[in-house]
Design a protein around this motif. Sequence first.
Motif, PDB file in Angstrom:
ATOM      1  N   ASP A  68      12.831  48.701  31.945  1.00 55.22           N
ATOM      2  CA  ASP A  68      13.205  49.975  31.347  1.00 55.22           C
ATOM      3  C   ASP A  68      11.988  50.639  30.738  1.00 55.22           C
ATOM      4  O   ASP A  68      10.936  50.031  30.570  1.00 55.22           O
ATOM      5  N   LYS A  69      12.177  51.911  30.393  1.00 60.66           N
ATOM      6  CA  LYS A  69      11.113  52.671  29.731  1.00 60.66           C
ATOM      7  C   LYS A  69      11.733  53.456  28.592  1.00 60.66           C
ATOM      8  O   LYS A  69      12.901  53.862  28.672  1.00 60.66           O
ATOM      9  N   PRO A  70      10.971  53.674  27.532  1.00 59.39           N
ATOM     10  CA  PRO A  70      11.508  54.446  26.415  1.00 59.39           C
ATOM     11  C   PRO A  70      11.788  55.888  26.832  1.00 59.39           C
ATOM     12  O   PRO A  70      11.073  56.456  27.642  1.00 59.39           O
ATOM     13  N   SER A  71      12.839  56.476  26.263  1.00 58.34           N
ATOM     14  CA  SER A  71      13.139  57.879  26.539  1.00 58.34           C
ATOM     15  C   SER A  71      12.494  58.781  25.492  1.00 58.34           C
ATOM     16  O   SER A  71      12.319  59.963  25.717  1.00 58.34           O
ATOM     17  N   ASP A  72      12.168  58.225  24.336  1.00 64.43           N
ATOM     18  CA  ASP A  72      11.489  58.943  23.262  1.00 64.43           C
ATOM     19  C   ASP A  72      10.156  58.240  23.006  1.00 64.43           C
ATOM     20  O   ASP A  72       9.975  57.097  23.416  1.00 64.43           O
ATOM     21  N   PRO A  73       9.235  58.916  22.310  1.00 65.36           N
ATOM     22  CA  PRO A  73       7.984  58.209  21.964  1.00 65.36           C
ATOM     23  C   PRO A  73       8.309  56.885  21.271  1.00 65.36           C
ATOM     24  O   PRO A  73       9.185  56.812  20.416  1.00 65.36           O
ATOM     25  N   PHE A  74       7.620  55.854  21.681  1.00 69.11           N
ATOM     26  CA  PHE A  74       7.888  54.495  21.227  1.00 69.11           C
ATOM     27  C   PHE A  74       6.972  54.176  20.059  1.00 69.11           C
ATOM     28  O   PHE A  74       5.754  54.280  20.184  1.00 69.11           O
ATOM     29  N   GLU A  75       7.536  53.802  18.931  1.00 68.63           N
ATOM     30  CA  GLU A  75       6.733  53.488  17.756  1.00 68.63           C
ATOM     31  C   GLU A  75       6.635  51.979  17.585  1.00 68.63           C
ATOM     32  O   GLU A  75       7.648  51.311  17.406  1.00 68.63           O
ATOM     33  N   VAL A  76       5.410  51.483  17.671  1.00 68.57           N
ATOM     34  CA  VAL A  76       5.164  50.057  17.522  1.00 68.57           C
ATOM     35  C   VAL A  76       4.164  49.881  16.384  1.00 68.57           C
ATOM     36  O   VAL A  76       3.089  50.472  16.399  1.00 68.57           O
TER      37      VAL A  76
ATOM     38  N   LYS B  58      24.154  54.829  25.734  1.00 71.49           N
ATOM     39  CA  LYS B  58      23.484  55.810  24.882  1.00 71.49           C
ATOM     40  C   LYS B  58      21.980  55.550  24.749  1.00 71.49           C
ATOM     41  O   LYS B  58      21.293  56.257  24.028  1.00 71.49           O
ATOM     42  N   GLY B  59      21.482  54.514  25.435  1.00 76.25           N
ATOM     43  CA  GLY B  59      20.054  54.211  25.395  1.00 76.25           C
ATOM     44  C   GLY B  59      19.634  53.349  24.227  1.00 76.25           C
ATOM     45  O   GLY B  59      18.450  53.241  23.935  1.00 76.25           O
ATOM     46  N   HIS B  60      20.606  52.694  23.576  1.00 71.78           N
ATOM     47  CA  HIS B  60      20.297  51.812  22.457  1.00 71.78           C
ATOM     48  C   HIS B  60      20.160  50.375  22.943  1.00 71.78           C
ATOM     49  O   HIS B  60      20.868  49.945  23.851  1.00 71.78           O
ATOM     50  N   ALA B  61      19.266  49.642  22.285  1.00 71.22           N
ATOM     51  CA  ALA B  61      19.037  48.235  22.616  1.00 71.22           C
ATOM     52  C   ALA B  61      19.730  47.343  21.596  1.00 71.22           C
ATOM     53  O   ALA B  61      19.771  47.652  20.414  1.00 71.22           O
TER      54      ALA B  61
ATOM     55  N   VAL C 207       2.030  36.254  18.134  1.00 65.86           N
ATOM     56  CA  VAL C 207       1.234  37.186  17.320  1.00 65.86           C
ATOM     57  C   VAL C 207       1.910  38.555  17.204  1.00 65.86           C
ATOM     58  O   VAL C 207       1.959  39.141  16.126  1.00 65.86           O
ATOM     59  N   PHE C 208       2.451  39.063  18.302  1.00 68.68           N
ATOM     60  CA  PHE C 208       3.015  40.411  18.325  1.00 68.68           C
ATOM     61  C   PHE C 208       4.542  40.434  18.446  1.00 68.68           C
ATOM     62  O   PHE C 208       5.136  41.502  18.544  1.00 68.68           O
ATOM     63  N   ASN C 209       5.182  39.262  18.446  1.00 69.12           N
ATOM     64  CA  ASN C 209       6.631  39.188  18.682  1.00 69.12           C
ATOM     65  C   ASN C 209       7.440  40.043  17.720  1.00 69.12           C
ATOM     66  O   ASN C 209       8.301  40.813  18.145  1.00 69.12           O
ATOM     67  N   ASP C 210       7.209  39.906  16.420  1.00 74.63           N
ATOM     68  CA  ASP C 210       8.013  40.647  15.440  1.00 74.63           C
ATOM     69  C   ASP C 210       7.858  42.152  15.615  1.00 74.63           C
ATOM     70  O   ASP C 210       8.839  42.891  15.563  1.00 74.63           O
ATOM     71  N   ALA C 211       6.630  42.608  15.832  1.00 74.02           N
ATOM     72  CA  ALA C 211       6.389  44.043  16.013  1.00 74.02           C
ATOM     73  C   ALA C 211       7.108  44.556  17.265  1.00 74.02           C
ATOM     74  O   ALA C 211       7.708  45.633  17.256  1.00 74.02           O
TER      75      ALA C 211
ATOM     76  N   VAL D  34      11.709  47.586  19.801  1.00 73.28           N
ATOM     77  CA  VAL D  34      12.831  47.656  20.736  1.00 73.28           C
ATOM     78  C   VAL D  34      14.126  47.962  19.989  1.00 73.28           C
ATOM     79  O   VAL D  34      14.922  48.796  20.421  1.00 73.28           O
ATOM     80  N   LYS D  35      14.344  47.314  18.840  1.00 73.95           N
ATOM     81  CA  LYS D  35      15.572  47.546  18.073  1.00 73.95           C
ATOM     82  C   LYS D  35      15.717  49.007  17.655  1.00 73.95           C
ATOM     83  O   LYS D  35      16.817  49.536  17.603  1.00 73.95           O
ATOM     84  N   HIS D  36      14.601  49.667  17.368  1.00 77.63           N
ATOM     85  CA  HIS D  36      14.646  51.042  16.883  1.00 77.63           C
ATOM     86  C   HIS D  36      14.346  52.078  17.962  1.00 77.63           C
ATOM     87  O   HIS D  36      14.346  53.272  17.683  1.00 77.63           O
ATOM     88  N   GLY D  37      14.078  51.634  19.180  1.00 75.73           N
ATOM     89  CA  GLY D  37      13.731  52.547  20.266  1.00 75.73           C
ATOM     90  C   GLY D  37      14.951  53.147  20.947  1.00 75.73           C
ATOM     91  O   GLY D  37      16.075  52.698  20.770  1.00 75.73           O
ATOM     92  N   ARG D  38      14.684  54.196  21.720  1.00 71.03           N
ATOM     93  CA  ARG D  38      15.694  54.806  22.595  1.00 71.03           C
ATOM     94  C   ARG D  38      15.169  54.659  24.017  1.00 71.03           C
ATOM     95  O   ARG D  38      13.996  54.900  24.269  1.00 71.03           O
ATOM     96  N   PHE D  39      16.060  54.314  24.942  1.00 70.10           N
ATOM     97  CA  PHE D  39      15.644  54.011  26.303  1.00 70.10           C
ATOM     98  C   PHE D  39      16.397  54.855  27.321  1.00 70.10           C
ATOM     99  O   PHE D  39      17.487  55.352  27.063  1.00 70.10           O
ATOM    100  N   ASP D  40      15.804  54.960  28.497  1.00 73.36           N
ATOM    101  CA  ASP D  40      16.398  55.694  29.608  1.00 73.36           C
ATOM    102  C   ASP D  40      17.567  54.870  30.154  1.00 73.36           C
ATOM    103  O   ASP D  40      17.366  53.784  30.692  1.00 73.36           O
ATOM    104  N   ALA D  41      18.775  55.388  30.001  1.00 74.10           N
ATOM    105  CA  ALA D  41      19.971  54.671  30.451  1.00 74.10           C
ATOM    106  C   ALA D  41      20.507  55.212  31.774  1.00 74.10           C
ATOM    107  O   ALA D  41      21.601  54.844  32.196  1.00 74.10           O
ATOM    108  N   SER D  42      19.737  56.051  32.456  1.00 75.51           N
ATOM    109  CA  SER D  42      20.217  56.670  33.698  1.00 75.51           C
ATOM    110  C   SER D  42      20.512  55.634  34.789  1.00 75.51           C
ATOM    111  O   SER D  42      21.361  55.861  35.646  1.00 75.51           O
ATOM    112  N   GLU D  43      19.823  54.505  34.755  1.00 77.23           N
ATOM    113  CA  GLU D  43      20.027  53.469  35.770  1.00 77.23           C
ATOM    114  C   GLU D  43      21.385  52.780  35.638  1.00 77.23           C
ATOM    115  O   GLU D  43      21.783  52.049  36.527  1.00 77.23           O
ATOM    116  N   LEU D  44      22.080  52.991  34.523  1.00 77.65           N
ATOM    117  CA  LEU D  44      23.377  52.350  34.341  1.00 77.65           C
ATOM    118  C   LEU D  44      24.430  52.932  35.264  1.00 77.65           C
ATOM    119  O   LEU D  44      25.475  52.324  35.484  1.00 77.65           O
TER     120      LEU D  44
END
Length: 105
Positions: A15-23, A47-50, A63-67, A72-82
């Motif tokens: 998948d890919k984010p539908s909005d800018p992804f904040e990490v 709705k594009g929620h994870a 090292v980067f797992n928590d970030a 991902v928990k706060h991101g919005r994703f492209d759900a068109s493939e559903l």
Amino acid sequence: PPVTPPAPVADVWRDKPSDPFEVAYPRRAFDAGQQGYVIVEFTLDAKGHASDPKVVESNPARVFNDAALQAVKHGRFDASELGDSGAPLRARIRIAFKPVKQPAE
């Protein structure tokens, strides 16, 4: 008897984010110039929620797992493939961490 590998999971897709992804880059890793990646698997809804994110691969380990999980928990994703059913399915995203140093002032 030979061991049969499990069948590939048909409902996992990239998948890919539908909005800018904040990490949030972990401060210690940033200061050390560390880079790496995390692959997170999660359930995507119409709705594009994870939900239910899990790290399936990371380098360097942990090292980067928590970030990545927080992003991902706060991101919005492209759900068109559903498709028309909009039924939730498992998706994966690869998040790369590469420090970008700010120019000296």
